[in-house]
Write an enzyme that holds these catalytic residues in place. Structure first.
Site, PDB file in Angstrom:
ATOM      1  N   TYR A   7       0.843  -1.212   0.000  1.00 45.90           N
ATOM      2  CA  TYR A   7       0.000   0.000   0.000  1.00 45.90           C
ATOM      3  C   TYR A   7       0.872   1.254   0.000  1.00 45.90           C
ATOM      4  O   TYR A   7       0.647   2.181  -0.789  1.00 45.90           O
ATOM      5  CB  TYR A   7      -0.906  -0.039   1.230  1.00 45.90           C
ATOM      6  CG  TYR A   7      -1.845   1.148   1.355  1.00 45.90           C
ATOM      7  CD1 TYR A   7      -3.017   1.208   0.612  1.00 45.90           C
ATOM      8  CD2 TYR A   7      -1.565   2.198   2.230  1.00 45.90           C
ATOM      9  CE1 TYR A   7      -3.891   2.289   0.734  1.00 45.90           C
ATOM     10  CE2 TYR A   7      -2.426   3.273   2.365  1.00 45.90           C
ATOM     11  CZ  TYR A   7      -3.589   3.315   1.615  1.00 45.90           C
ATOM     12  OH  TYR A   7      -4.445   4.383   1.733  1.00 45.90           O
ATOM     13  N   LYS A  17       1.078   4.335  -2.826  1.00 44.61           N
ATOM     14  CA  LYS A  17       0.720   5.723  -2.518  1.00 44.61           C
ATOM     15  C   LYS A  17       1.904   6.662  -2.748  1.00 44.61           C
ATOM     16  O   LYS A  17       1.735   7.795  -3.218  1.00 44.61           O
ATOM     17  CB  LYS A  17       0.197   5.816  -1.083  1.00 44.61           C
ATOM     18  CG  LYS A  17      -1.152   5.101  -0.897  1.00 44.61           C
ATOM     19  CD  LYS A  17      -2.209   5.656  -1.833  1.00 44.61           C
ATOM     20  CE  LYS A  17      -3.565   5.038  -1.631  1.00 44.61           C
ATOM     21  NZ  LYS A  17      -4.599   5.589  -2.517  1.00 44.61           N
TER      22      LYS A  17
HETATM   23  N1  LIG Z   1      -9.614   5.881   5.162  1.00 49.68           N
HETATM   24  C1  LIG Z   1      -8.374   6.276   5.425  1.00 49.68           C
HETATM   25  O1  LIG Z   1      -7.946   6.296   6.576  1.00 49.68           O
HETATM   26  C2  LIG Z   1      -7.480   6.742   4.294  1.00 49.68           C
HETATM   27  C3  LIG Z   1      -6.271   7.367   4.609  1.00 49.68           C
HETATM   28  C4  LIG Z   1      -5.443   7.807   3.588  1.00 49.68           C
HETATM   29  C5  LIG Z   1      -5.814   7.626   2.272  1.00 49.68           C
HETATM   30  N2  LIG Z   1      -6.988   7.020   1.980  1.00 49.68           N
HETATM   31  C6  LIG Z   1      -7.339   6.840   0.568  1.00 49.68           C
HETATM   32  O2  LIG Z   1      -8.605   7.417   0.309  1.00 49.68           O
HETATM   33  C7  LIG Z   1      -9.181   6.763  -0.826  1.00 49.68           C
HETATM   34  C8  LIG Z   1     -10.638   6.441  -0.517  1.00 49.68           C
HETATM   35  O3  LIG Z   1     -10.664   5.453   0.491  1.00 49.68           O
HETATM   36  P1  LIG Z   1     -11.807   5.402   1.612  1.00 49.68           P
HETATM   37  O4  LIG Z   1     -11.141   5.557   2.913  1.00 49.68           O
HETATM   38  O5  LIG Z   1     -12.928   6.298   1.247  1.00 49.68           O
HETATM   39  O6  LIG Z   1     -12.213   3.859   1.511  1.00 49.68           O
HETATM   40  P2  LIG Z   1     -13.535   3.138   1.072  1.00 49.68           P
HETATM   41  O7  LIG Z   1     -13.227   1.682   1.184  1.00 49.68           O
HETATM   42  O8  LIG Z   1     -14.711   3.675   1.785  1.00 49.68           O
HETATM   43  O9  LIG Z   1     -13.678   3.553  -0.474  1.00 49.68           O
HETATM   44  C9  LIG Z   1     -12.874   3.003  -1.483  1.00 49.68           C
HETATM   45  C10 LIG Z   1     -13.761   2.691  -2.685  1.00 49.68           C
HETATM   46  O10 LIG Z   1     -12.956   2.139  -3.734  1.00 49.68           O
HETATM   47  C11 LIG Z   1     -13.728   1.123  -4.356  1.00 49.68           C
HETATM   48  N3  LIG Z   1     -12.939   0.148  -5.058  1.00 49.68           N
HETATM   49  C12 LIG Z   1     -12.132  -0.811  -4.516  1.00 49.68           C
HETATM   50  N4  LIG Z   1     -11.655  -1.606  -5.470  1.00 49.68           N
HETATM   51  C13 LIG Z   1     -12.148  -1.148  -6.655  1.00 49.68           C
HETATM   52  C14 LIG Z   1     -12.017  -1.575  -8.010  1.00 49.68           C
HETATM   53  N5  LIG Z   1     -11.297  -2.656  -8.331  1.00 49.68           N
HETATM   54  N6  LIG Z   1     -12.644  -0.877  -8.960  1.00 49.68           N
HETATM   55  C15 LIG Z   1     -13.415   0.198  -8.643  1.00 49.68           C
HETATM   56  N7  LIG Z   1     -13.580   0.639  -7.381  1.00 49.68           N
HETATM   57  C16 LIG Z   1     -12.952  -0.033  -6.404  1.00 49.68           C
HETATM   58  C17 LIG Z   1     -14.468   0.474  -3.181  1.00 49.68           C
HETATM   59  O11 LIG Z   1     -15.574  -0.314  -3.624  1.00 49.68           O
HETATM   60  C18 LIG Z   1     -14.853   1.666  -2.336  1.00 49.68           C
HETATM   61  O12 LIG Z   1     -16.146   2.159  -2.653  1.00 49.68           O
HETATM   62  C19 LIG Z   1      -8.309   5.551  -1.121  1.00 49.68           C
HETATM   63  O13 LIG Z   1      -7.489   5.818  -2.231  1.00 49.68           O
HETATM   64  C20 LIG Z   1      -7.480   5.410   0.139  1.00 49.68           C
HETATM   65  O14 LIG Z   1      -6.241   4.784  -0.101  1.00 49.68           O
HETATM   66  C21 LIG Z   1      -7.835   6.580   2.947  1.00 49.68           C
END
Ligand SMILES: NC(=O)c1ccc[n+]([C@@H]2O[C@H](COP(=O)([O-])OP(=O)(O)OC[C@H]3O[C@@H](n4cnc5c(N)ncnc54)[C@H](O)[C@@H]3O)[C@@H](O)[C@H]2O)c1
Length: 252
Positions: A156, A160
């Site tokens: 991961y 990123k």
């Molecule tokens: N939640 C955290 O703490 C956090 C921290 C830093 C960065 N992020 C980043 O934020 C972004 C959003 O994540 P989130 O926290 O809202 O998580 P989340 O799991 O709620 O949303 C991620 C979405 O991506 C979709 N997804 C996964 N695989 C897929 C695929 N093969 N094709 C199409 N869609 C797909 C999922 O179905 C989901 O709806 C991500 O890139 C994540 O790495 C999140």
């Protein structure tokens, strides 16, 4: 930092079935944009579509698995065709699979690379010709994990950091064009993705707790506001930037 008016413009948001992607898609609809939403989770994507329609704009509900290159190219083509233009691409979809490095399966590793790194690249490839026509914007969602080594998240973290640097390289490539290309690096938000940390049962707690924010979690809407801002002309001064929205996680 507030999104500009997007009336008459069209955006594509990935990962829009939940979490940050859904909040970003709804925020941009509220700013007046027509919104193409993409996610592998069709059921929850339909709920996002309904929320967007309530904002009085057009929505293209486009379920797709972004792990496949051809799907990335197709969703961009469909979004541009549906609205006749594309003004912003927000690459939000992502997965996070915690694992001891020695026990991570090749399938889990490759899926992480495909969704978090390759998909944004292919989506950018397909979207840039449209964005050059509209002086549009790309916003890539990376993570504080791009800047901090997090135990049990080697794949991961690599994606990123890669996406953060890809953003800078793209920004340089298009220095002389009005297109803007930026990234947002969130800290911990209360989403399904973050709760996956629980899947690691035998991790060293002292190492896992290192990624806990000192000032608490970031609200999803706070991050969505920054992603939406960068997608609009209100952020005309930003190009090649990565905005850390993490309550100080990357300060040390
Ligand atoms: N939640 C955290 O703490 C956090 C921290 C830093 C960065 N992020 C980043 O934020 C972004 C959003 O994540 P989130 O926290 O809202 O998580 P989340 O799991 O709620 O949303 C991620 C979405 O991506 C979709 N997804 C996964 N695989 C897929 C695929 N093969 N094709 C199409 N869609 C797909 C999922 O179905 C989901 O709806 C991500 O890139 C994540 O790495 C999140």
């Amino acid at each position: 930092m507030q999104a500009g008016d997007m009336t008459g413009k069209a955006v594509l948001v990935t990962g829009a079935a939940a979490g940050l992607g859904r909040a970003t898609a709804i925020r941009l609809a509220r700013a007046g944009a027509d919104v193409a939403i993409v996610d592998i989770d069709a059921a929850n994507l339909a709920e996002t579509a309904m929320a967007i329609e309530m904002e009085g704009v057009r929505v293209l509900n486009r379920p797709a698995d972004l792990a496949a290159r051809e799907n990335c190219l197709a969703v961009v083509a469909d979004a541009a065709a549906a609205f006749g233009r594309l003004d912003a691409l927000c690459n939000v979809a992502g997965i996070m699979i915690p694992s001891h490095t020695t026990s991570m399966s090749a399938e889990a590793y490759e899926k992480t690379i495909a969704i978090n790194l390759s998909a944004p690249f292919y989506l950018c490839q397909a979207a840039i010709p449209h964005l050059l026509e509209t002086d549009g914007a790309i916003v890539n969602v990376t993570s504080c994990a791009a800047f901090r080594g997090q135990a049990y998240f080697a794949a991961y973290c690599a994606t990123k950091a890669g996406l953060t640097h890809m953003t800078k390289a793209l920004a340089m490539e298009y220095t002389h064009k009005p297109i803007r290309i930026n990234a947002v690096a969130p800290g911990g938000m209360m989403t399904t993705l973050a709760s996956n940390i629980r899947l690691l049962e035998d991790g060293d707690r002292s190492l896992l707790s290192r990624i806990s924010p000192l000032r608490g979690l970031v609200e999803i809407d706070e991050v969505a506001e920054v992603v939406a801002f960068l997608a609009t002309d209100a952020a005309r001064a930003f190009h090649g930037a990565c905005l850390n929205v993490d309550k100080g996680i990357t300060a040390d």
